[in-house]
Motif scaffolding. Sequence first.
Motif, PDB file in Angstrom:
ATOM      1  N   LEU A 223       0.845  -1.188   0.000  1.00  0.00           N
ATOM      2  CA  LEU A 223       0.000   0.000   0.000  1.00  0.00           C
ATOM      3  C   LEU A 223       0.883   1.242   0.000  1.00  0.00           C
ATOM      4  O   LEU A 223       1.901   1.295   0.701  1.00  0.00           O
ATOM      5  N   PHE A 224       0.474   2.249  -0.763  1.00  0.00           N
ATOM      6  CA  PHE A 224       1.255   3.478  -0.893  1.00  0.00           C
ATOM      7  C   PHE A 224       0.476   4.634  -0.255  1.00  0.00           C
ATOM      8  O   PHE A 224      -0.650   4.920  -0.640  1.00  0.00           O
TER       9      PHE A 224
ATOM     10  N   ARG B 169       5.611  13.695   2.352  1.00  0.00           N
ATOM     11  CA  ARG B 169       6.279  12.429   2.675  1.00  0.00           C
ATOM     12  C   ARG B 169       5.399  11.285   2.179  1.00  0.00           C
ATOM     13  O   ARG B 169       4.172  11.344   2.247  1.00  0.00           O
ATOM     14  N   HIS B 170       6.090  10.241   1.706  1.00  0.00           N
ATOM     15  CA  HIS B 170       5.369   9.100   1.137  1.00  0.00           C
ATOM     16  C   HIS B 170       5.946   7.809   1.703  1.00  0.00           C
ATOM     17  O   HIS B 170       7.162   7.700   1.912  1.00  0.00           O
TER      18      HIS B 170
ATOM     19  N   SER C   2      -3.106   9.049   4.341  1.00  0.00           N
ATOM     20  CA  SER C   2      -4.157   8.750   3.372  1.00  0.00           C
ATOM     21  C   SER C   2      -3.495   8.051   2.196  1.00  0.00           C
ATOM     22  O   SER C   2      -2.270   8.129   2.010  1.00  0.00           O
ATOM     23  N   PHE C   3      -4.301   7.348   1.419  1.00  0.00           N
ATOM     24  CA  PHE C   3      -3.747   6.686   0.250  1.00  0.00           C
ATOM     25  C   PHE C   3      -3.260   7.741  -0.735  1.00  0.00           C
ATOM     26  O   PHE C   3      -3.926   8.754  -0.947  1.00  0.00           O
ATOM     27  N   ALA C   4      -2.101   7.507  -1.300  1.00  0.00           N
ATOM     28  CA  ALA C   4      -1.559   8.432  -2.298  1.00  0.00           C
ATOM     29  C   ALA C   4      -2.353   8.282  -3.597  1.00  0.00           C
ATOM     30  O   ALA C   4      -2.812   7.199  -3.936  1.00  0.00           O
ATOM     31  N   SER C   5      -2.466   9.364  -4.310  1.00  0.00           N
ATOM     32  CA  SER C   5      -3.198   9.374  -5.576  1.00  0.00           C
ATOM     33  C   SER C   5      -2.421   8.620  -6.656  1.00  0.00           C
ATOM     34  O   SER C   5      -1.196   8.426  -6.539  1.00  0.00           O
TER      35      SER C   5
ATOM     36  N   MET D 292       1.640   8.188  -7.130  1.00  0.00           N
ATOM     37  CA  MET D 292       2.197   6.854  -7.330  1.00  0.00           C
ATOM     38  C   MET D 292       3.085   6.834  -8.573  1.00  0.00           C
ATOM     39  O   MET D 292       4.192   6.283  -8.555  1.00  0.00           O
ATOM     40  N   MET D 293       2.621   7.467  -9.630  1.00  0.00           N
ATOM     41  CA  MET D 293       3.409   7.528 -10.861  1.00  0.00           C
ATOM     42  C   MET D 293       4.651   8.393 -10.645  1.00  0.00           C
ATOM     43  O   MET D 293       5.746   8.036 -11.070  1.00  0.00           O
ATOM     44  N   ARG D 294       4.495   9.518  -9.971  1.00  0.00           N
ATOM     45  CA  ARG D 294       5.618  10.431  -9.762  1.00  0.00           C
ATOM     46  C   ARG D 294       6.748   9.794  -8.957  1.00  0.00           C
ATOM     47  O   ARG D 294       7.922   9.923  -9.290  1.00  0.00           O
TER      48      ARG D 294
END
Length: 184
Positions: A56-57, A65-66, A102-105, A109-111
């Motif tokens: 999960l991302f 921060r990710h 929260s879940f990243a968009s 995710m692509m970035r």
Amino acid sequence: MTQETDNRQTDRETRVLDYLKARDIPFEVYHHPEGKTIEEAKRWWKDDGSVHCKNLFFRNHKGNRHYLVCFHCDHDLDIHDLEHRLKASLVAKGLPSCGKLSFASPERMMRYLGLEPGSVSPFGLINDAEHHVHLFLDKNLLQAESLSFHPNDCRGTVVISKEAFARYLSAVGNSFEYLSLYEE
């Protein structure tokens, strides 16, 4: 699925496999129909003895921060409990708290991982040249002889030994830690 999408997914898998081969990190790979969710993928996984992982991302409340979180596919996580566990671990190391998660968009995710939803795995870290993403792995994964992840394409599975995966983590260079993400 368009031919362009199919080619992008194939290119992502090729990049993962080439990355592992270039570093003499042993692995096995097999292919199957698309499995964007754990439930879909379970139909195609081989009984190979590996622990299949859910990935999960997340992003923090500020979006600066990710975090990639990996754990056994048969477990679910309570996001509020996860926030508390990640916060405690980060603060104990003198790092900024993750705050509200929260879940990243898909765009994030692509970035940061170069991936689309349904194909997230720790192998996406090869696309994170700035080592921005911090990886949290459930400590129970340390007990597995081998782990399995998508090769950044949800039509395949890479099986990798615990030792080989440790070599991959060292090579990729992102910060990571094993942490108790849930009670057994």
